[in-house]
Design a protein around this motif. Structure first.
Motif, PDB file in Angstrom:
ATOM      1  N   LYS A 110     -15.610   0.776   3.797  1.00 49.57           N
ATOM      2  CA  LYS A 110     -14.291   0.562   3.191  1.00 49.57           C
ATOM      3  C   LYS A 110     -13.762  -0.868   3.303  1.00 49.57           C
ATOM      4  O   LYS A 110     -12.852  -1.238   2.557  1.00 49.57           O
ATOM      5  CB  LYS A 110     -13.276   1.519   3.825  1.00 49.57           C
ATOM      6  N   THR A 111     -14.252  -1.632   4.234  1.00 47.73           N
ATOM      7  CA  THR A 111     -13.743  -2.992   4.449  1.00 47.73           C
ATOM      8  C   THR A 111     -14.913  -3.948   4.653  1.00 47.73           C
ATOM      9  O   THR A 111     -16.034  -3.499   4.914  1.00 47.73           O
ATOM     10  CB  THR A 111     -12.821  -3.049   5.687  1.00 47.73           C
ATOM     11  N   THR A 134     -18.486  -5.027   1.493  1.00 49.33           N
ATOM     12  CA  THR A 134     -18.082  -3.618   1.526  1.00 49.33           C
ATOM     13  C   THR A 134     -19.035  -2.772   0.683  1.00 49.33           C
ATOM     14  O   THR A 134     -19.309  -3.080  -0.477  1.00 49.33           O
ATOM     15  CB  THR A 134     -16.653  -3.471   0.978  1.00 49.33           C
ATOM     16  N   GLU A 165     -10.874  -4.729   9.948  1.00 52.19           N
ATOM     17  CA  GLU A 165      -9.907  -3.712   9.538  1.00 52.19           C
ATOM     18  C   GLU A 165      -8.516  -4.319   9.368  1.00 52.19           C
ATOM     19  O   GLU A 165      -8.214  -5.381   9.926  1.00 52.19           O
ATOM     20  CB  GLU A 165      -9.850  -2.582  10.568  1.00 52.19           C
ATOM     21  N   ALA A 166      -7.690  -3.633   8.598  1.00 61.48           N
ATOM     22  CA  ALA A 166      -6.287  -4.015   8.499  1.00 61.48           C
ATOM     23  C   ALA A 166      -5.546  -3.502   9.728  1.00 61.48           C
ATOM     24  O   ALA A 166      -6.022  -2.630  10.451  1.00 61.48           O
ATOM     25  CB  ALA A 166      -5.675  -3.427   7.229  1.00 61.48           C
ATOM     26  N   TRP A 195      -6.974 -13.585   6.789  1.00 63.35           N
ATOM     27  CA  TRP A 195      -7.129 -12.264   7.441  1.00 63.35           C
ATOM     28  C   TRP A 195      -6.630 -12.348   8.872  1.00 63.35           C
ATOM     29  O   TRP A 195      -6.925 -13.295   9.601  1.00 63.35           O
ATOM     30  CB  TRP A 195      -8.597 -11.837   7.409  1.00 63.35           C
TER      31      TRP A 195
END
Length: 527
Positions: A41-42, A415, A108-109, A67
């Motif tokens: 996903k990332t 990703t 990751e966020a 980021w």
């Protein structure tokens, strides 16, 4: 010859070699990154280790613009602390990266909540003290040189306070008279340092040291300096037993005799001095070949000064000539064990170091070569200072030197990318012998006349610690055949090797002898 018309050609060859080697490294790193699965996903990062042992060290990686989320180790699921070094770069400690393998991380966020890894990491401008959990480093506010490196766990001072030099002191020796080698009467070192913080975070602190410029290579008092300017950076990383140094000078053109050194006076009386050689460690004096130079040594990776209670190791990736005990300036014309009949060789005991001082021979123009005598412009020299308990350990010193010259590499993972290797922490080849290293892993050499007896994969090993005994190679796949080969990759008579399965892949047992280079061929199973 100062105006050598061939200089442009000669320089271009060196520049081209540098560009080609850099391109080869980048291509290899990118290819390895393409072979590893990306996060679902990332984006992600893979940290690559090209050495034969598991490593924990600082890695630098590229991240998306601005980021500032969570860096997660995919093997443990834990957040990893990091430090921004630019809008798209971070530094972090990559733990336990497998031998000849990789470890992956996910970007990751969310808020980064990883704790600072080293509460002792700090800089005190008032006292000039740089510190982490292993070392307390004191920097002279006047000269910018290091006056103390104190090993906390060993309670041991590494710098010799009785030496006339300080650690990482730039020493310039000219002789404008042109009539002989250089002497200390015109010796110069910079002073009036300006000390500032170049970078400070939870992972590392870098201190920048600059000096007033010396235009035209002349100080205010008229002394020759050999440089337009000089400076240094000192870096301590969190939880890392290592002081990293980068010395930068902007060299002036000088056609009269000159020498430049960086001094590293380690505190060790009557030390055992050992340095890395082509085939393994070399003990100064005792293990040098007959006729070998006694003034300076060609050091591969590291030089170590030790006693029964411990020692210090100086590593470098780009400054291989070193002198020991004191600056010798070619004082020893005769050499022990000369093959001619000269009787002027020195007494061996007279040239054994009485102290632990190491002098990195950064440059000179005293020797007749086919390169231009005087070269100008900026150049940076890199060093690493570390220490150890007990006497000299060849395997550990070799690892220190190799780690300095071959930092961990990183590559971005796209990703959803599908490769041939999974996420996580994986070794592609490991050994059970600390004194043996993997020199080469490559497809076997083929030509029109090559023998079908060759196996498709070639691995070359080198023993660097002076130990005999079998070595076990662990590979994460099935191997159907393995054999000893000569350096031209032809099979050796009675060279079949034992191969067994360990449930995770294959184990190949290889006979090794001290300082030997062994070539073997493998055939990965089609299954």
């Amino acid at each position: 010859m100062e105006n050598d018309p061939q200089w442009t050609v000669k320089k271009s060859r060196a520049d081209q070699a540098s560009a080609l080697s850099t391109k080869a490294l980048h291509c290899a790193v990118d290819a390895m990154g393409q072979s590893i699965d990306g996060p679902a996903k990332t984006p992600g990062i893979a940290v690559l280790n090209s050495q034969s042992w598991k490593r924990t060290d600082i890695a630098t990686a590229t991240v998306p613009q601005h980021w500032n989320g969570r860096l997660v180790d995919t093997s443990t699921g834990r957040q990893v602390p990091y430090q921004h070094t630019g809008a798209r770069t971070i530094r972090f400690q990559a733990a336990q990266v497998p031998a000849l393998g990789y470890r992956t991380y996910v970007l990751e966020a969310g808020k980064n909540t990883a704790a600072a890894p080293d509460p002792d990491l700090q800089w005190d401008q008032n006292t000039g003290t740089l510190e982490n959990s292993y070392y307390r480093v004191k920097i002279s506010p006047r000269s910018g040189a290091v006056t103390s490196v104190y090993g906390k766990s060993e309670r041991r001072e590494l710098v010799d306070a009785t030496s006339p030099f300080r650690l990482n002191q730039y020493v310039y020796r000219p002789n404008p008279a042109r009539n002989s080698a250089t002497t200390p009467d015109r010796q110069w070192s910079p002073s009036n340092a300006a000390i500032s913080v170049a970078e400070q975070g939870t992972l590392s602190i870098t201190i920048k040291i600059t000096y007033p410029g010396t235009p035209g290579g002349k100080a205010a008092d008229g002394k020759a300096t050999g440089v337009e300017s000089a400076g240094a950076t000192l870096t301590l990383d969190a939880n890392t037993r290592r002081l990293d140094i980068a010395d930068t000078i902007d060299k002036t053109k000088v056609s009269t005799p000159e020498e430049g050194y960086f001094a590293f006076p380690f505190k060790q009386d009557n030390p055992t001095v050992t340095y890395g050689g082509t085939g393994g460690p070399v003990a100064l004096v005792d293990e040098q070949a007959p006729g070998a130079a006694m003034d300076w040594q060609a050091v591969r990776g590291y030089a170590d000064v030790s006693g029964p209670g411990g020692g210090a190791t100086l590593s470098t990736s780009d400054t291989p000539l070193m002198e020991f005990d004191h600056i010798r300036s070619m004082e020893l014309t005769g050499r022990p064990g000369r093959l001619d009949t000269a009787d002027d060789h020195p007494d061996l005991d007279s040239v054994r170091p009485k102290n632990g001082s190491v002098f990195s021979y950064a440059f000179n123009n005293l020797w007749g070569t086919n390169y231009r005598q005087s070269q100008d412009g900026p150049i940076t020299y890199h060093y690493t200072v570390s220490n150890h308990t007990g006497g000299f350990d060849a395997a550990a010193a070799n690892r220190t030197g190799e780690n300095t010259g071959d930092p961990l590499q990183s590559v971005s993972l796209a990703t959803g990318h599908k490769g041939s290797h999974p996420q996580g922490s994986h070794s592609l080849l490991s050994l059970d012998a600390p004194g043996t290293i993997v020199q080469t892993v490559k497809p076997a050499y083929r030509d029109g006349n090559s023998s079908e007896a060759r196996l498709p994969l070639t691995i070359r090993l080198q023993e660097v610690a002076g130990a005999d005994g079998p070595v076990q190679l662990h590979l994460p796949y099935a191997v159907s055949a393995a054999q000893l080969e000569n350096l031209t990759e032809e099979p050796r008579r009675e060279g079949q090797l034992s191969v067994r399965s360990d449930g995770h892949g294959s184990v190949v047992t290889v006979p090794m002898h001290a300082h030997n280079i062994v070539t073997l061929g493998l055939r990965p199973s089609a299954d």
